[in-house]
Design a protein around this motif. Structure first.
Motif, PDB file in Angstrom:
ATOM      1  N   LEU A   1       0.819  -1.210   0.000  1.00 59.18           N
ATOM      2  CA  LEU A   1       0.000   0.000   0.000  1.00 59.18           C
ATOM      3  C   LEU A   1       0.854   1.262   0.000  1.00 59.18           C
ATOM      4  O   LEU A   1       0.512   2.253  -0.652  1.00 59.18           O
ATOM      5  N   VAL A   2       1.952   1.219   0.722  1.00 57.37           N
ATOM      6  CA  VAL A   2       2.867   2.371   0.722  1.00 57.37           C
ATOM      7  C   VAL A   2       3.418   2.587  -0.682  1.00 57.37           C
ATOM      8  O   VAL A   2       3.511   3.716  -1.178  1.00 57.37           O
ATOM      9  N   LEU A   3       3.788   1.490  -1.358  1.00 60.94           N
ATOM     10  CA  LEU A   3       4.377   1.578  -2.687  1.00 60.94           C
ATOM     11  C   LEU A   3       3.364   2.008  -3.737  1.00 60.94           C
ATOM     12  O   LEU A   3       3.625   2.924  -4.536  1.00 60.94           O
ATOM     13  N   LYS A   4       2.187   1.367  -3.745  1.00 59.03           N
ATOM     14  CA  LYS A   4       1.223   1.587  -4.814  1.00 59.03           C
ATOM     15  C   LYS A   4       0.334   2.814  -4.599  1.00 59.03           C
ATOM     16  O   LYS A   4      -0.111   3.443  -5.553  1.00 59.03           O
ATOM     17  N   PHE A   5       0.034   3.129  -3.348  1.00 58.28           N
ATOM     18  CA  PHE A   5      -0.890   4.232  -3.059  1.00 58.28           C
ATOM     19  C   PHE A   5      -0.194   5.443  -2.430  1.00 58.28           C
ATOM     20  O   PHE A   5      -0.845   6.427  -2.132  1.00 58.28           O
ATOM     21  N   ARG A   6       1.116   5.311  -2.202  1.00 54.42           N
ATOM     22  CA  ARG A   6       1.906   6.403  -1.624  1.00 54.42           C
ATOM     23  C   ARG A   6       1.316   6.901  -0.295  1.00 54.42           C
ATOM     24  O   ARG A   6       1.237   8.099  -0.029  1.00 54.42           O
ATOM     25  N   ILE A   7       0.891   5.965   0.526  1.00 52.01           N
ATOM     26  CA  ILE A   7       0.332   6.307   1.832  1.00 52.01           C
ATOM     27  C   ILE A   7       1.478   6.559   2.806  1.00 52.01           C
ATOM     28  O   ILE A   7       2.418   5.765   2.865  1.00 52.01           O
ATOM     29  N   PRO A   8       1.412   7.624   3.589  1.00 47.34           N
ATOM     30  CA  PRO A   8       2.437   7.822   4.626  1.00 47.34           C
ATOM     31  C   PRO A   8       2.434   6.634   5.584  1.00 47.34           C
ATOM     32  O   PRO A   8       1.375   6.216   6.065  1.00 47.34           O
ATOM     33  N   SER A   9       3.594   6.088   5.840  1.00 45.16           N
ATOM     34  CA  SER A   9       3.663   4.872   6.657  1.00 45.16           C
ATOM     35  C   SER A   9       3.121   5.082   8.065  1.00 45.16           C
ATOM     36  O   SER A   9       2.648   4.131   8.694  1.00 45.16           O
ATOM     37  N   HIS A  10       3.145   6.329   8.565  1.00 45.85           N
ATOM     38  CA  HIS A  10       2.664   6.565   9.933  1.00 45.85           C
ATOM     39  C   HIS A  10       1.149   6.403  10.044  1.00 45.85           C
ATOM     40  O   HIS A  10       0.618   6.296  11.150  1.00 45.85           O
ATOM     41  N   LYS A  11       0.440   6.388   8.916  1.00 47.28           N
ATOM     42  CA  LYS A  11      -1.011   6.185   8.947  1.00 47.28           C
ATOM     43  C   LYS A  11      -1.380   4.716   9.058  1.00 47.28           C
ATOM     44  O   LYS A  11      -2.513   4.374   9.384  1.00 47.28           O
ATOM     45  N   ILE A  12      -0.420   3.834   8.742  1.00 48.93           N
ATOM     46  CA  ILE A  12      -0.712   2.401   8.661  1.00 48.93           C
ATOM     47  C   ILE A  12      -0.391   1.702   9.972  1.00 48.93           C
ATOM     48  O   ILE A  12       0.668   1.921  10.559  1.00 48.93           O
ATOM     49  N   ILE A  13      -1.308   0.867  10.405  1.00 46.97           N
ATOM     50  CA  ILE A  13      -1.124   0.066  11.619  1.00 46.97           C
ATOM     51  C   ILE A  13      -1.316  -1.405  11.254  1.00 46.97           C
ATOM     52  O   ILE A  13      -2.376  -1.780  10.736  1.00 46.97           O
ATOM     53  N   VAL A  14      -0.312  -2.220  11.479  1.00 46.61           N
ATOM     54  CA  VAL A  14      -0.404  -3.658  11.176  1.00 46.61           C
ATOM     55  C   VAL A  14      -0.998  -4.385  12.370  1.00 46.61           C
ATOM     56  O   VAL A  14      -0.443  -4.372  13.469  1.00 46.61           O
ATOM     57  N   ILE A  15      -2.154  -5.005  12.156  1.00 48.14           N
ATOM     58  CA  ILE A  15      -2.797  -5.833  13.182  1.00 48.14           C
ATOM     59  C   ILE A  15      -3.182  -7.161  12.534  1.00 48.14           C
ATOM     60  O   ILE A  15      -4.156  -7.233  11.779  1.00 48.14           O
ATOM     61  N   PRO A  16      -2.422  -8.221  12.778  1.00 40.76           N
ATOM     62  CA  PRO A  16      -2.751  -9.523  12.180  1.00 40.76           C
ATOM     63  C   PRO A  16      -4.097 -10.036  12.689  1.00 40.76           C
ATOM     64  O   PRO A  16      -4.527  -9.714  13.801  1.00 40.76           O
ATOM     65  N   ARG A  17      -4.733 -10.840  11.864  1.00 36.96           N
ATOM     66  CA  ARG A  17      -5.938 -11.530  12.313  1.00 36.96           C
ATOM     67  C   ARG A  17      -5.591 -12.460  13.466  1.00 36.96           C
ATOM     68  O   ARG A  17      -4.465 -12.927  13.584  1.00 36.96           O
ATOM     69  N   GLY A  18      -6.581 -12.743  14.301  1.00 34.56           N
ATOM     70  CA  GLY A  18      -6.362 -13.634  15.425  1.00 34.56           C
ATOM     71  C   GLY A  18      -7.223 -14.883  15.318  1.00 34.56           C
ATOM     72  O   GLY A  18      -8.173 -14.940  14.545  1.00 34.56           O
ATOM     73  N   ILE A  19      -6.877 -15.872  16.106  1.00 39.32           N
ATOM     74  CA  ILE A  19      -7.613 -17.136  16.093  1.00 39.32           C
ATOM     75  C   ILE A  19      -8.206 -17.378  17.466  1.00 39.32           C
ATOM     76  O   ILE A  19      -7.571 -17.110  18.488  1.00 39.32           O
TER      77      ILE A  19
END
Length: 377
Positions: free
Chosen positions: A150-168
């Protein structure tokens, strides 16, 4: 500072196309449960579906709108009723989980005090429809490879992105009774001592079923009698399933391949497998199938791309192979067929990894913390 979520009620609305079975839908219900546990009253807007009762059963509010309609005029007609719903319920945060609902929700919140948050669930192409996901104050993504994309293709500032993996939810993946597993093997006419590899998920071309079947045929030519169980709904891709059936006949695999159709009892089918194969030809945002396999202590063989790279540790919890490379997949299957103890050890290591990094509690806690940060609490 660590907040006590039970003392921080919030008014959060999640929006998505429908509430039928699927990863996005299950995640919506899981967050609704977590909001209830935090003292909040969850709200969901969707086009309806089988999981609406799950929201209502826990005291949540569901409002039915065709917000995910493929007809853009019908979807955009939801803006005004959605805005009224926001005002009526006193919504503080709108969390959009799909692209068209995100456009509707974004436009509905423009003249309100609501915070707007999105979750990206796929490798979207950078066109107008997908731009809605990028409009969130924060953008949750389910894996680091997807965040990089998303950073590469949409040029989103990385500080807007939060990685939260799915849980089980490990309670849902407790091993069934041995008698149940034995009965299923018997129903599928699979010998008790057979080595079984399987795929679980909807039958669609990007999932790589043909790669799996081709690898299986290569092994049978070398006299490795692996059995294959393919679980999943084919209603949307009947032609694709027919092409698989034709190949099974062409390669004389009828005795060894089982198509079971859709099941709600995924743990039962996982219990009869020695290894779970995820041979996707298109990168997936996360890799829930692999995670569910790990929760059942099953080794995983998967294509080395997409979100699966966050889930599988090569050589420890599973084996990764180049996407579409049938020979490499056949080699990986052969390796575990010849060494079932190695498959078992990988399954045990995968279970521990899933417990430590991918629990439902971690998924919901991190998401609610994002809500809190938007509200400044």
């Amino acid at each position: 500072m660590v907040y006590n979520l039970h003392e921080l009620p919030m008014k959060v609305l999640q929006v998505l196309p429908r509430l039928d079975y699927g990863g996005v839908e299950r995640g919506t219900v899981e967050i609704a449960h977590a909001l209830v546990q935090s003292g909040s009253n969850p709200c969901v807007v969707s086009g309806g579906g089988r999981l609406v009762s799950e929201i209502e059963k826990i005291g949540g509010v569901h409002f039915t709108l065709p917000i995910g309609s493929k007809n853009p005029f019908l979807a955009l007609s939801c803006i005004l009723p959605l805005k009224r719903f926001l005002q009526k319920e006193g919504i503080q945060i709108v969390h959009a989980r799909s692209r068209m609902p995100a456009w509707v929700a974004y436009l509905a919140t423009r003249s309100t005090s609501c915070h707007f948050l999105t979750t990206a669930h796929g490798y979207y192409r950078p066109h107008l429809l997908s731009r809605s996901i990028m409009l969130g104050e924060k953008i949750i993504v389910v894996s680091h490879p997807l965040a990089d994309y998303l950073v590469l293709k949409f040029r989103i500032p990385s500080h807007k992105i939060i990685v939260i993996p799915r849980g089980i939810n490990f309670n849902e993946f407790a091993p069934p009774a041995m008698q149940e597993s034995a009965r299923l093997r018997e129903q599928l006419h699979i010998p008790t001592d057979a080595f079984v590899a399987g795929m679980i998920g909807r039958l669609s071309p990007g999932k790589g079923h043909l790669v799996f079947l081709k690898a299986l045929s290569l092994l049978h030519k070398k006299n490795y009698p692996l059995y294959a169980v393919i679980v999943g709904d084919a209603r949307a891709h009947i032609g694709y399933k027919n092409s698989m059936l034709n190949l099974v006949n062409q390669w004389h695999l009828q005795e060894f391949v089982r198509f079971t159709g859709f099941t709600e009892n995924v743990p039962l089918y996982l219990s009869i497998l020695d290894v779970v194969v995820v041979p996707s030809t298109v990168p997936e945002a996360f890799g829930r199938t692999a995670l569910e396999a790990m929760a059942m202590k099953k080794a995983v063989i998967a294509s080395a791309h997409g979100g699966i790279l966050d889930v599988i540790q090569p050589g420890e919890t599973g084996i990764l192979f180049p996407p579409g490379d049938t020979s490499s997949l056949a080699d990986a299957l052969q390796e575990l067929f010849q060494n079932p103890e190695k498959a078992k050890k990988m399954g045990e290591a995968g279970f521990l990894r899933a417990m430590h990094h991918f629990s439902i509690q971690q998924f919901t806690q991190k998401t609610l913390q994002v809500y809190q940060s938007l509200l400044g609490i």
